[in-house]
Motif scaffolding. Structure first.
Motif, short mmCIF file in Angstrom:
data_model
loop_
_atom_site.label_atom_id
_atom_site.label_comp_id
_atom_site.label_asym_id
_atom_site.label_seq_id
_atom_site.Cartn_x
_atom_site.Cartn_y
_atom_site.Cartn_z
N THR A 51 0.86 -1.19 0.00
CA THR A 51 0.00 0.00 0.00
C THR A 51 0.89 1.23 0.00
N TRP B 95 -2.36 6.27 -1.46
CA TRP B 95 -3.60 5.50 -1.66
C TRP B 95 -4.51 5.61 -0.44
N ARG C 50 -8.20 7.36 -0.62
CA ARG C 50 -9.41 6.54 -0.51
C ARG C 50 -10.11 6.64 0.83
N GLY D 200 -6.66 -4.39 2.42
CA GLY D 200 -7.98 -3.79 2.28
C GLY D 200 -8.63 -3.44 3.62
N VAL E 58 -5.32 -1.14 7.03
CA VAL E 58 -4.94 0.27 7.00
C VAL E 58 -6.04 1.18 7.55
N LEU E 59 -7.21 0.61 7.81
CA LEU E 59 -8.39 1.45 8.08
C LEU E 59 -8.73 1.62 9.56
N PHE E 60 -8.16 0.79 10.44
CA PHE E 60 -8.64 0.75 11.83
C PHE E 60 -7.56 1.16 12.83
N LEU F 120 -19.33 -7.46 6.41
CA LEU F 120 -18.42 -6.97 7.45
C LEU F 120 -18.61 -7.81 8.70
N VAL G 54 -19.75 -2.12 1.68
CA VAL G 54 -20.08 -1.42 2.93
C VAL G 54 -20.24 0.07 2.65
N PHE G 55 -19.35 0.57 1.85
CA PHE G 55 -19.37 2.00 1.49
C PHE G 55 -20.74 2.39 0.91
N HIS H 155 -19.72 8.77 12.73
CA HIS H 155 -18.73 7.72 12.96
C HIS H 155 -17.57 7.97 12.01
N ARG I 190 -14.53 9.90 2.92
CA ARG I 190 -15.45 9.95 1.76
C ARG I 190 -16.88 9.61 2.20
N ILE I 191 -17.01 8.71 3.21
CA ILE I 191 -18.36 8.39 3.71
C ILE I 191 -18.91 9.60 4.45
N ASN J 226 -10.40 4.40 11.90
CA ASN J 226 -11.70 3.91 12.37
C ASN J 226 -11.50 3.20 13.71
N GLY K 259 -22.14 0.08 11.23
CA GLY K 259 -21.11 -0.92 11.46
C GLY K 259 -21.58 -2.32 11.14
N1 ACO Z 1 -3.56 -0.02 -0.70
C1 ACO Z 1 -3.53 -0.08 -2.05
N2 ACO Z 1 -4.49 -0.67 -2.77
C2 ACO Z 1 -5.53 -1.18 -2.11
C3 ACO Z 1 -5.64 -1.15 -0.71
C4 ACO Z 1 -4.59 -0.54 -0.01
N3 ACO Z 1 -4.59 -0.43 1.33
N4 ACO Z 1 -6.78 -1.76 -0.34
C5 ACO Z 1 -7.39 -2.17 -1.46
N5 ACO Z 1 -6.64 -1.82 -2.53
C6 ACO Z 1 -6.89 -2.07 -3.95
C7 ACO Z 1 -7.83 -3.24 -4.17
O1 ACO Z 1 -7.13 -4.46 -4.13
C8 ACO Z 1 -8.36 -2.93 -5.55
O2 ACO Z 1 -7.39 -3.33 -6.48
P1 ACO Z 1 -7.84 -4.00 -7.88
O3 ACO Z 1 -8.64 -2.94 -8.57
O4 ACO Z 1 -6.53 -4.33 -8.52
O5 ACO Z 1 -8.66 -5.19 -7.49
C9 ACO Z 1 -8.40 -1.40 -5.58
O6 ACO Z 1 -7.57 -0.96 -4.51
C10 ACO Z 1 -9.80 -0.83 -5.40
O7 ACO Z 1 -10.41 -1.49 -4.30
P2 ACO Z 1 -11.82 -1.03 -3.76
O8 ACO Z 1 -12.14 -1.83 -2.57
O9 ACO Z 1 -12.82 -1.02 -4.87
O10 ACO Z 1 -11.45 0.48 -3.37
P3 ACO Z 1 -12.39 1.59 -2.78
O11 ACO Z 1 -12.25 2.83 -3.55
O12 ACO Z 1 -13.78 1.08 -2.54
O13 ACO Z 1 -11.71 1.89 -1.38
C11 ACO Z 1 -12.08 1.30 0.91
C12 ACO Z 1 -11.57 0.86 -0.45
C13 ACO Z 1 -11.18 2.42 1.42
C14 ACO Z 1 -12.04 0.12 1.85
C15 ACO Z 1 -13.51 1.83 0.76
O14 ACO Z 1 -14.30 0.92 0.04
C16 ACO Z 1 -14.15 2.04 2.08
O15 ACO Z 1 -13.72 2.90 2.86
N6 ACO Z 1 -15.23 1.33 2.37
C17 ACO Z 1 -15.92 1.47 3.60
C18 ACO Z 1 -15.16 0.71 4.58
C19 ACO Z 1 -15.50 1.17 5.93
O16 ACO Z 1 -15.50 2.32 6.22
N7 ACO Z 1 -15.79 0.22 6.73
C20 ACO Z 1 -16.07 0.44 8.02
C21 ACO Z 1 -17.48 0.97 8.13
S1 ACO Z 1 -18.33 0.09 9.27
C22 ACO Z 1 -17.29 0.07 10.48
O17 ACO Z 1 -16.83 1.14 10.80
C23 ACO Z 1 -16.91 -1.22 11.05
#
Ligand code: ACO
Length: 326
Positions: free
Chosen positions: A32, A36, A40, A156, A159-161, A199, A221-222, A253, A258-259, A283, A314
């Motif tokens: 990553t 990125w 995102r 995927g 990196v988010l939590f 999720l 989820v988004f 939350h 972007r959300i 998160n 969630g």
């Molecule tokens: N670094 C680089 N590339 C990545 C990463 C990363 N960390 N993670 C995924 N990718 C890649 C994927 O493999 C995919 O590659 P591909 O096209 O070759 O297959 C590409 O990036 C696009 O993946 P998407 O999942 O479609 O990317 P998106 O724009 O949707 O962003 C993200 C991903 C950030 C997870 C977004 O969908 C998101 O934030 N969703 C909501 C998640 C969330 O907030 N969850 C928690 C809410 S509920 C709770 O809080 C528990």
């Protein structure tokens, strides 16, 4: 029930563990990049609890700050609700552990498991105790060690939590029954168990006998987040009898920038009214709303008497919103 009794927030506190994990740190272990992650999600760093720090330790730290700001001490607390998806132990409830660590007297203590919606659920449950006269000093805490649920090979999700805790003190105050009252004015809670696969954590005491790791279809989820949250926010506002234009601060939350922006736009809420702290702590699930609330109060943006709209979504999926006047 006294219809004129309101649950009023009298103190707020947040606590983040000291260890900072940057996006570059994560780029050293998964494929990553800082660019990125920022593009995102808006996330720049997150905190990580040390191995000897449990969820209850973060919760206690936040609770002490909230109590002190409320002018209360642990001896006053008669209800503790901890919203967490990362409890110290399968049982007892983390709330009971927090009670012991705080030195609070015998009272009511239990956990709520609604994942990232946990704080919104917990505030709604606590409100029912307070307005019925069953609690005079309630601690509502969102506390998480989400890094313990990460699969550190899954870029995927890992990196988010992050880890952290936030707490509020709720106390009963008389109101007039109007939207000018301080306190919780309305809420809406939702769950849709058919969306579990989007999720979830792939372990548990009655299935695998393990803790498991977080699994997420992020883009699905988004999509659900933006649409569903908006409906619940409108329902909560209707229950409270307020309109979006009356809201002073939108405290979502903190999952993804972007959300946050997508929901605010859908609701017609000005971006300047949105409290966003996701960049600094990622998160933190149930902890994120009280952490954002604490930040907004500490930096002077959120002031007593203002109308606040809290919302979350969630795992479950669960989602919901709370309207309150500080
Ligand atoms: N670094 C680089 N590339 C990545 C990463 C990363 N960390 N993670 C995924 N990718 C890649 C994927 O493999 C995919 O590659 P591909 O096209 O070759 O297959 C590409 O990036 C696009 O993946 P998407 O999942 O479609 O990317 P998106 O724009 O949707 O962003 C993200 C991903 C950030 C997870 C977004 O969908 C998101 O934030 N969703 C909501 C998640 C969330 O907030 N969850 C928690 C809410 S509920 C709770 O809080 C528990």
């Amino acid at each position: 029930m006294n219809p004129l009794l309101r649950s009023v927030v009298t103190g707020v506190g947040g606590h983040l563990p000291a260890t900072v994990v940057t996006n570059d740190d994560l780029a050293a272990i998964v494929d990553t990049s800082d660019a990125w992650i920022v593009e995102r999600s808006g996330i720049r760093s997150r905190r990580k609890a040390t191995d000897d720090q449990a969820t209850s330790d973060l919760a206690v730290a936040a609770a002490r700050i909230a109590l002190s700001r409320a002018g209360r001490d642990p001896g006053d607390v008669d209800l503790i609700i901890v919203a967490t998806t990362t409890p110290d132990l399968t049982f007892p409830a983390t709330a009971a552990i927090v009670q012991r660590k705080l030195g609070a007297p015998i009272g009511i203590a239990f956990d709520i498991q609604a994942v990232c919606s946990g704080f919104v659920y917990a505030m709604s449950v606590a409100d029912n105790f307070v307005v019925r006269g069953l609690a005079r000093c309630a601690l509502v805490i969102g506390a998480e060690t989400m890094t313990r649920l990460m699969d550190w090979t899954d870029r995927g999700t890992c990196v988010l939590f992050g880890d952290g805790a936030g707490a509020v003190v709720l106390e009963p105050r008389s109101g007039e029954g109007t939207i000018a009252d301080r306190g919780i004015l309305g809420f809406a809670l939702r769950a849709d168990g058919t969306k579990q696969d989007l999720l979830y954590v792939d372990g548990g005491p009655s299935t695998t006998g393990t803790v498991g790791k977080l699994r997420m279809q992020g883009n699905q989820v988004f999509r659900h987040a933006v649409v569903n949250i908006s409906e619940a926010v409108i329902a909560a506002a209707d229950t409270a009898g307020v309109t979006m234009s009356q809201v002073d601060w939108f405290i979502p939350h903190q999952a993804n920038q972007r959300i946050l922006e997508g929901v605010a736009k859908r609701l017609g809420i000005d971006g300047n009214k949105v409290i966003s702290t996701v960049a600094e702590h990622a998160n933190t699930s149930a902890a994120s709303i009280p952490l954002a609330l604490a930040t907004g109060i500490e930096d002077g943006r959120i002031k007593p008497g203002q109308l606040l709209l809290l919302e979350a979504m969630g795992g479950g999926l669960t989602w919901g919103a709370v309207v309150l006047r500080l």
